[in-house]
Design a protein around this motif. Structure first.
Motif, PDB file in Angstrom:
ATOM      1  N   UNK A   1      27.371  -6.777   7.473  1.00 16.04           N
ATOM      2  CA  UNK A   1      27.160  -5.328   7.499  1.00 16.04           C
ATOM      3  C   UNK A   1      25.693  -4.962   7.304  1.00 16.04           C
ATOM      4  N   UNK A   2      25.026  -5.647   6.396  1.00 16.90           N
ATOM      5  CA  UNK A   2      23.694  -5.199   5.979  1.00 16.90           C
ATOM      6  C   UNK A   2      22.569  -6.157   6.340  1.00 16.90           C
TER       7      UNK A   2
ATOM      8  N   UNK B   1      20.015  -6.635  11.566  1.00 18.60           N
ATOM      9  CA  UNK B   1      21.004  -5.570  11.815  1.00 18.60           C
ATOM     10  C   UNK B   1      21.522  -5.636  13.245  1.00 18.60           C
TER      11      UNK B   1
ATOM     12  N   UNK C   1      25.966   1.573   8.152  1.00 18.31           N
ATOM     13  CA  UNK C   1      26.765   0.371   7.896  1.00 18.31           C
ATOM     14  C   UNK C   1      27.124   0.241   6.424  1.00 18.31           C
ATOM     15  N   UNK C   2      26.154   0.583   5.568  1.00 14.26           N
ATOM     16  CA  UNK C   2      26.412   0.432   4.133  1.00 14.26           C
ATOM     17  C   UNK C   2      27.473   1.428   3.663  1.00 14.26           C
TER      18      UNK C   2
ATOM     19  N   UNK D   1      30.832   0.146   4.987  1.00 14.33           N
ATOM     20  CA  UNK D   1      31.273  -1.061   4.278  1.00 14.33           C
ATOM     21  C   UNK D   1      31.700  -0.740   2.848  1.00 14.33           C
TER      22      UNK D   1
ATOM     23  N   UNK E   1      35.078   0.990   2.971  1.00 12.52           N
ATOM     24  CA  UNK E   1      36.076  -0.019   3.339  1.00 12.52           C
ATOM     25  C   UNK E   1      36.459  -0.854   2.122  1.00 12.52           C
TER      26      UNK E   1
END
Lengths: 771, 331
Positions: A645-646, A771, B315-316, B319, B322
């Motif tokens: 994800x990061x 990313x 995204x963070x 996530x 989630x």
């Protein structure tokens, strides 16, 4: 086994075969208690009556001339003793030009004659020094000095200047390039090839002890406490700059709080502390702030590198091209040998290596742990991994298929080479066969898992060292040599070597070091100190035993009468004819001869002796380098976890298998190798000096913003040494200090490639790049 | 460091008077930020009023089920407190994600609220910085801005707010209690910090003579299921590139309660109201989370150095939500 040592053999002594009692044992370091209890005094901790404190004023422009200095505000601060600027500083002799006949001439970090010029050559160059009764007053007053400048155009943007790089000239100590065959043509014709560009940022050493100096003048005699990596260079340099005889200068450096190359050269803080003491007539101490270190002491050059590899379908390398651009400062800095390892690691049929330089208006770059190979292995070993991907070959297998029998660029023999063994052992211990080659195919919960390898490589050097050994009737031994203890455990290692060479207990040996009043030692650089001192120490011990035997033979009644040195072994505090044969203790020999002690020396500290020694050293060095290629090497295995994800990368497991020749002290060697790997993790993932391309100013001069690894970034590190002596080196020792930082960044980048399918070619591998 | 006078205040009234009478005075709590800034010459108070003896170090339950945290509670104690860990786990986690153990032992809650930016141009007195020296320009906009904000920015300043604790407080609807010689007032987190606009040197709603005395956390059933996610360049002791404070309540697959705030990406602790709005009543799915994150980041503006934060933040956020949905609060 292709790496069987190829050098001629001779009868090894017990110390060389490791049958002695001390060498090889993981003994605790002799200075451990002093360091952990705080009893050890570092350069900024020596008290002196009447001590004054100094602080630097740094230029706020990048290039220009000083047009005026207003020191009134600073001078008005209570406790200020002097504000020294180019307007009132006494003249110093300029730094000397570099000469190979006088290695001390290499000592200048920069050619700038600080406070003897109105010129500013980089953003942060010292332009004044304030001396006061307290460090607080000195620093406050330094902030009040107003300097005006006439600014001049400056060249500071490495990336923008890359295209203007010029080829580096070769010198006696370093080659700017190499060529075998026609590598470009071979690359074009190769059925499989990669052609990649890599960049590495500037880095800084960040030793735990920032640079500090305490300087005390007594008439024309000078004593300097300084955490230096080269006592002799510093002493000679200060004598020259301040116009006093070398014998009048004493440099004391028993403890150095880390250095990594950053304390090899003489930088502004040192010279200006001595100057401040001269001007004020007081003992003066200057402990640089962390920012002060960044502004006045060089770091590692940035680099842009091209590595192109061509191979046949079976992985045989037909072309290896490695070119680099690095920087030097306009006023100094050493060209970084980024292509060094590419001369030695792969049996490519055609090779082209070329190092190029740009000159910037920046604080001169300086050696930092494995200058050249640390950044060069990142590019080369990343490219080899990428070629393995392109070939569909295991990256270790590709390396083994191209492991050379002789030095690839010139066919010289390797003195010693065990890279195959390192990889074989490492693969087994690390569980390499459990790696599934497909990128992204290994997972642990939400993490992507990647495994990577890379080779470590660092040339081994040997420098001149003067040593004396004295054995007393009470059985104690004193080894004296002005070498350096920056944390690597030199005194412990030399005590172990002396103990076995003389056949006495380790505890009986005391080693004196870190003082220019001692016989002149080698600098702590090039991973050469231990082997260099060991060579002279072994020779001195042989001389000492010869003298003792001669004493015994001259006096009646000795069981050693009629014995020759070759018949005897040193053990149990004496000389004995074989395991059961007759002999006697040194104490008995000395007692019968009516002596308190016996002493032997290697090397001369006279002027003529020094010149002769350096000439002998240079000719031996060049002769040796014509015959052999000597190096430490190793294989890094690492496992990383990447957050999909990061893009965060965490190193979760590490194994390094190293060929560093004989291991003198397994505990200290493992510790030093581990330290190099930690430094490599920082280089790979988080460290980067931010130099503003608009004005060349360093924007993150501190540990909050320059990200060295924290404990949580460092996994358990397993280190294994093959522990086979190099037959051409004293005691079989190869350098330990630098090899382990090489290859680390590539191993991580390769593991990240395996975890994610992404090849990061620009260090550091920060989350944004994934990313 | 510029010489200064030091006063230790025995009680709140004395502290407030000392500052009211002296425009060059500053309160000193743990000193973990102020002293650094004084060393760098950024802050140059004439007088430092030490408030660490004031009786403001209690954490207590309020009658409504909320919690009141004294301004002088040390960060380490706040993070370890059972009430905080049980009812507001995101706050405990956020505090522990910040600084180092040594700094957390010193730093106070009030001081953390007033932490100043880590922008390198703010810290370097030779550089242009509108926050340090109004009107001098911004070194970061054309320079290094990898750590800088993409939300709440202005042409005058893009400095990111550095606090982790404040991000959690924003998500929890905390209220800051402040006091001066004029009396006591309460400032919601959402209006406590000010975006830079044309006056980046004005960072909070506080007047120079006001003292933060407490932080109040309202009762929140949602907060019991909460976490803090900090993305950074190394595993510890680094400021956030992006951080997310999230509290989530889901019933029958639908989001029934949410508190969301972002750090590292904004000039103030960034309450993510757009995302919250998108989430409330929506199905608790990856797609909703992503859409909410996109809504929040829609107004973001990046520069070459920090544009990556926009996607990293999306995204963070996704996530973190989630993970809250599947695993709940951390143990």
């Amino acid at each position: 086994m292709t790496s069987t040592p190829t050098a001629p053999t001779r009868t090894p002594s017990p110390v060389e075969t490791g049958t002695g009692r001390s060498v090889g044992r993981p003994l605790d370091r002799v200075d451990g208690t002093a360091k952990t209890t705080g009893a050890a005094r570092y350069a900024a901790e020596h008290p002196h009556p009447g001590l004054a404190h100094a602080a630097l004023v740094h230029a706020a422009v990048t290039r220009g001339r000083i047009t005026g200095i207003d020191a009134a505000g600073a001078e008005a601060v209570p406790g200020v003793l002097a504000v020294i600027t180019h307007e009132n500083a006494p003249a110093m002799k300029p730094p000397p030009p570099v000469s190979v006949l006088n290695l001390s001439s290499l000592a200048s970090g920069s050619s700038v004659n600080y406070l003897n010029t109105d010129e500013v050559h980089w953003n942060g160059q010292p332009v004044a020094v304030v001396v006061a009764e307290t460090p607080e007053a000195a620093r406050h007053a330094a902030g009040l000095v107003r300097v005006s400048y006439r600014e001049l155009p400056a060249t500071v943007d490495f990336a923008a200047e890359e295209g203007n790089a010029v080829p580096q000239k070769s010198s006696a100590l370093q080659s700017g390039g190499a060529r075998k065959g026609d590598a470009e043509a071979a690359l074009a014709a190769a059925p499989v090839s990669v052609d990649l560009r890599f960049t590495t940022p500037p880095y800084h050493h960040n030793a735990i002890e920032p640079h500090a100096t305490t300087a005390v003048w007594d008439g024309d005699r000078l004593t300097v406490h300084e955490g230096t990596q080269n006592i002799t260079w510093l002493r000679d340099h200060l004598a020259l700059r301040f116009g006093v005889p070398v014998r009048n200068v004493r440099v004391v450096a028993p403890y150095v709080g880390g250095a990594f190359g950053g304390k090899t050269m003489v930088w502004a803080g040192t010279v200006l502390t001595v100057l401040a003491a001269r001007v004020t007539g007081r003992p003066v101490r200057m402990a640089l702030t962390r920012e002060g270190v960044y502004r006045t002491v060089g770091g590692r050059t940035p680099s842009a590198q091209r590595v192109a590899l061509g191979a046949r379908a079976d992985g045989t390398l037909t072309a290896l091209i490695h070119t680099s651009v690095t920087q030097t400062g306009r006023t100094g800095g050493l060209p970084e040998q980024a292509t060094s390892q590419s001369r030695h690691l792969y049996a490519a049929e055609n090779i082209l290596l070329r190092q190029n330089l740009v000159e910037l208006d920046a604080v001169p770059n300086t050696p930092m742990r494995a200058p050249g190979e640390s950044i060069g292995t990142f590019a080369l070993e990343s490219a080899v991994d990428e070629l393995a991907c392109a070939l569909g070959l295991d990256p270790i297998e590709l390396r083994m298929r191209n492991e050379p029998e002789r030095n690839p660029v010139d066919g010289k023999r390797f003195a010693h080479r065990m890279l195959r063994e390192a990889y074989a052992l490492g693969a087994e211990r690390f569980g390499w066969s459990g790696r599934t080659p497909e990128p992204g195919s290994m997972r642990d919960g939400g993490w992507l898992v990647g495994l990577g390898v890379a080779s470590a490589y660092h040339p081994s050097w040997q420098m001149p060292a003067n040593v004396t050994v004295r054995l007393s009737a009470d059985g104690s031994v004193v080894v004296r040599c002005g070498f350096h203890e920056m944390g690597m455990g030199g005194a412990t290692a030399q005590a172990q070597i002396a103990a076995d060479a003389l056949g006495v207990p380790f505890e009986a040996v005391r080693v004196e070091y870190g003082d220019s009043d001692l016989p002149s030692g080698p600098g702590a650089g090039g991973s050469a100190q231990t082997a260099s001192v060991a060579a002279s120490l072994l020779a001195a011990c042989e001389k000492l035993k010869g003298s003792l035997l001669a004493l015994a033979r001259r006096s009646g009644g000795s069981p050693l009468r009629g014995r020759r040195p070759g018949d005897l072994e040193a053990r149990d505090g004496g000389l004995w004819a074989g395991p059961a044969g007759p002999g006697e203790t040194y104490a008995a020999i000395l007692a019968r001869a009516g002596r308190d002690s016996a002493e032997a020396a290697v090397g001369s500290d006279t002027r003529v002796g020094k010149v002769t020694g350096q000439l002998r050293f240079m000719s031996k060095l060049l002769r040796d380098r014509r015959r052999w290629v000597k190096a430490a090497c190793g294989a890094h295995f690492c496992e990383v976890r990447v957050d999909p994800d990061t893009g965060e990368v965490r190193v979760s497991r590490w194994l390094g298998v190293f060929d560093v020749g004989r291991v003198v002290n397994a505990k200290m060697v493992a510790s030093q190798l581990r330290g190099g790997i930690v430094m490599g993790i920082g280089m790979a993932l988080s460290e980067e000096t931010l130099v503003d391309p608009r004005n060349g100013r360093i924007m993150n001069p501190g540990l909050a913003d320059y990200h060295v690894p924290v404990h949580a970034d460092v996994p358990p590190i397993d280190v294994h040494c093959l522990d086979v002596p190099d037959p051409t080196m004293p005691l079989g020792l190869l350098g330990v200090g630098e090899v382990s930082v090489t290859g680390v960044a590539a191993a991580i980048a390769n593991a990240v490639r395996h975890a994610t399918g992404r090849r990061v070619r620009d260090l550091p591998v920060t989350p944004d790049k994934l990313l | 460091m510029r010489p200064f006078s030091y006063v230790s205040a025995p009680d709140v009234a004395t502290a407030l008077r000392a500052v009211a009478d002296d425009p060059g005075a500053k309160f000193l709590g743990g000193g973990t930020n102020l002293v650094d800034l004084m060393r760098a010459g950024i802050e140059q108070p004439d007088t430092v009023v030490d408030i660490t003896s004031l009786p403001l170090a209690e954490i207590g339950e309020r009658p409504d089920g909320g919690v009141r945290i004294g301004a002088l509670v040390r960060n380490s104690r706040l993070a370890a407190h059972p009430l905080i860990r049980a009812r507001y786990p995101v706050l405990s986690q956020a505090v522990l994600a910040g600084a180092s153990a040594q700094l957390r032992n010193m730093a106070t809650v009030g001081g953390n609220l007033l932490q100043r930016t880590r922008c390198p141009y703010f810290y370097d007195r030779t550089a242009a910085c509108n926050k340090r020296e109004p009107g001098s320009g911004c070194g970061a906009i054309g320079g290094f801005n990898r750590g800088h904000a993409v939300l709440g920015v202005s042409g005058a300043c893009i400095a990111a707010h550095p606090s982790d604790m404040c991000v959690a407080l924003a998500a929890l609807d905390a209220v800051v209690e402040v006091e001066s010689v004029r009396g006591v007032r309460r400032v919601p987190m959402a209006s406590f910090h000010r975006p830079p606009g044309e006056t980046p040197h004005v960072e909070t709603d506080l007047s120079p003579d006001e003292l933060v005395t407490a932080v109040e956390l309202p009762p929140s059933p949602t907060a019991a299921n909460s976490r803090y996610r900090k993305v950074r360049d190394r595993a510890s002791y680094a400021f956030a590139l992006v951080s997310v404070a999230a509290a989530l309540e889901v019933r029958d697959g639908t989001v029934t309660g949410v508190g969301l705030a972002l750090g590292g990406v904004a000039t103030t602790p960034w309450r993510a109201r757009r995302a919250e709005h998108a989430l409330l009543g929506a199905p608790a799915t990856e797609e909703s989370f992503r859409r909410a994150a996109e809504a929040e980041l829609a107004p973001a503006t990046g520069l070459p150095g920090n544009a990556f934060k926009i996607e990293m933040a999306r995204r963070a956020v996704t996530a973190t939500l989630r993970r809250l949905l599947t695993e709940g609060s951390p143990a």
